[in-house]
Design a protein around this motif. Sequence first.
Motif, PDB file in Angstrom:
ATOM      1  N   GLU A   1      -6.105  -0.149  -2.590  1.00  0.00           N
ATOM      2  CA  GLU A   1      -5.599  -0.360  -3.988  1.00  0.00           C
ATOM      3  C   GLU A   1      -6.066  -1.825  -4.470  1.00  0.00           C
ATOM      4  OE1 GLU A   1      -1.943   0.528  -6.921  1.00  0.00           O
ATOM      5  OE2 GLU A   1      -1.662  -0.436  -5.024  1.00  0.00           O
ATOM      6  N   CYS A   2      -6.870  -1.876  -5.316  1.00  0.00           N
ATOM      7  CA  CYS A   2      -7.297  -3.063  -5.717  1.00  0.00           C
ATOM      8  C   CYS A   2      -7.924  -3.103  -7.246  1.00  0.00           C
ATOM      9  CB  CYS A   2      -8.737  -3.414  -4.851  1.00  0.00           C
ATOM     10  SG  CYS A   2      -9.228  -5.212  -5.126  1.00  0.00           S
TER      11      CYS A   2
ATOM     12  N   ARG B   1       0.183  -0.343  -2.654  1.00  0.00           N
ATOM     13  CA  ARG B   1       1.362  -1.506  -2.760  1.00  0.00           C
ATOM     14  C   ARG B   1       2.508  -0.472  -2.796  1.00  0.00           C
ATOM     15  NH1 ARG B   1      -2.674  -3.584  -6.164  1.00  0.00           N
ATOM     16  NH2 ARG B   1      -3.171  -5.633  -5.607  1.00  0.00           N
ATOM     17  N   ASP B   2       3.419  -0.942  -1.957  1.00  0.00           N
ATOM     18  CA  ASP B   2       4.992  -0.443  -2.049  1.00  0.00           C
ATOM     19  C   ASP B   2       5.817  -1.240  -2.738  1.00  0.00           C
ATOM     20  OD1 ASP B   2       7.138   0.964  -1.530  1.00  0.00           O
ATOM     21  OD2 ASP B   2       6.852   1.148   0.433  1.00  0.00           O
ATOM     22  N   GLU B   3       6.093  -0.721  -4.012  1.00  0.00           N
ATOM     23  CA  GLU B   3       7.081  -1.548  -5.020  1.00  0.00           C
ATOM     24  C   GLU B   3       8.259  -1.328  -4.652  1.00  0.00           C
ATOM     25  OE1 GLU B   3       5.515  -3.686  -6.499  1.00  0.00           O
ATOM     26  OE2 GLU B   3       3.351  -2.780  -6.895  1.00  0.00           O
TER      27      GLU B   3
ATOM     28  N   GLN C   1      -4.702   2.421   1.132  1.00  0.00           N
ATOM     29  CA  GLN C   1      -3.800   1.572   1.202  1.00  0.00           C
ATOM     30  C   GLN C   1      -3.219   1.190  -0.076  1.00  0.00           C
ATOM     31  OE1 GLN C   1      -4.209  -2.288   2.515  1.00  0.00           O
ATOM     32  NE2 GLN C   1      -2.511  -2.262   4.031  1.00  0.00           N
TER      33      GLN C   1
ATOM     34  N   GLU D   1       1.545  -6.673   3.973  1.00  0.00           N
ATOM     35  CA  GLU D   1       2.856  -6.422   3.809  1.00  0.00           C
ATOM     36  C   GLU D   1       3.274  -5.492   2.570  1.00  0.00           C
ATOM     37  OE1 GLU D   1       4.411 -10.763   2.171  1.00  0.00           O
ATOM     38  OE2 GLU D   1       4.855 -10.327   4.381  1.00  0.00           O
ATOM     39  N   ASN D   2       4.286  -4.831   2.607  1.00  0.00           N
ATOM     40  CA  ASN D   2       4.955  -4.022   1.450  1.00  0.00           C
ATOM     41  C   ASN D   2       3.599  -3.163   0.898  1.00  0.00           C
ATOM     42  OD1 ASN D   2       7.222  -5.719   1.273  1.00  0.00           O
ATOM     43  ND2 ASN D   2       6.333  -7.306  -0.103  1.00  0.00           N
ATOM     44  N   TYR D   3       3.362  -2.399   1.645  1.00  0.00           N
ATOM     45  CA  TYR D   3       2.551  -1.468   1.423  1.00  0.00           C
ATOM     46  C   TYR D   3       2.664   0.042   2.048  1.00  0.00           C
ATOM     47  CZ  TYR D   3       0.477  -1.738   6.282  1.00  0.00           C
ATOM     48  OH  TYR D   3       0.235  -1.824   7.680  1.00  0.00           O
TER      49      TYR D   3
ATOM     50  N   LEU E   1      -3.966  -5.257   2.231  1.00  0.00           N
ATOM     51  CA  LEU E   1      -2.594  -5.576   2.041  1.00  0.00           C
ATOM     52  C   LEU E   1      -1.803  -5.821   3.402  1.00  0.00           C
ATOM     53  CD1 LEU E   1      -1.613  -2.955  -0.679  1.00  0.00           C
ATOM     54  CD2 LEU E   1      -2.470  -5.512  -1.012  1.00  0.00           C
TER      55      LEU E   1
END
Length: 258
Positions: free
Chosen positions: A52-53, A255-257, A253, A243-245, A241
């Motif tokens: 994801e970018c 982002r994990d919010e 891949q 971390e936090n993915y 990413l």
Amino acid sequence: MQLFFVRTKNLVPILFLILVIILLMINMFAAKEYIFQASKQYSDDIPIYSVECEERKCAITFDCAWGADDIPSILDTLDRYNAKGTFFIVGLWAKKYPDTVKLIYERDHEIANHGYSHAHMAQIPGDKIEEEILLCTRVLEEITGFRTNLFRPPYGEYNSTTVKVAKNLQYYTIQWDVDSLDWKKNMSKEEIFKRVTQKTSNGSIILFHNDTLYTEEILPDILENLTSNGFRCVKVSDLILKENYKIRYDGRQMRDER
């Protein structure tokens, strides 16, 4: 007749209650199904295929398992377009061409793990997968002094064990979402060009191989197209990413919010 009316009237609240219970059960099962389906959207046992970018970035990767004569030319092309490549290198190839591995690294491109012997990872047990990964990294580190944490299974072949073993060893397992198919002898230069330039999007990981019929020749045209369209070609380690993915079902891949 009056008796029947009374009994029917008494049934109304009972029927209403039954209807409410049925509706509640339907909603409960629907909620469970939604949770189940949502849980299937992400997985921790699949590789990273893309990232994801929001920026216009992609990663160009090369699998190195055969000859090495074209590597200097490929490096020249990458440098000409200010592009960084990630080279997934088989351990036995590295032992055969240590000076080439060193050249790739010294010219500030990325060295990564492609297994020691180019084995079919989905067909071997976990301890053998671990051995393949660690042996390859050891060879690369002896040559460059750099220890990679990127791993790509040969042939793109993997199962959940492959990914879990790599993860336990603290490696990111990397696949691709754009396949040049440059290794196929029936692929023309035009077809390779079209596949790559039309399929690349933000966060794409592009697969090439060295020592093929057309890769060295068509790479300048592909990079000209990508850079003209605003893409910046970065190392895989600078794209993913750390971390936090979470990884979506298609290998994206995200982002994990949470």
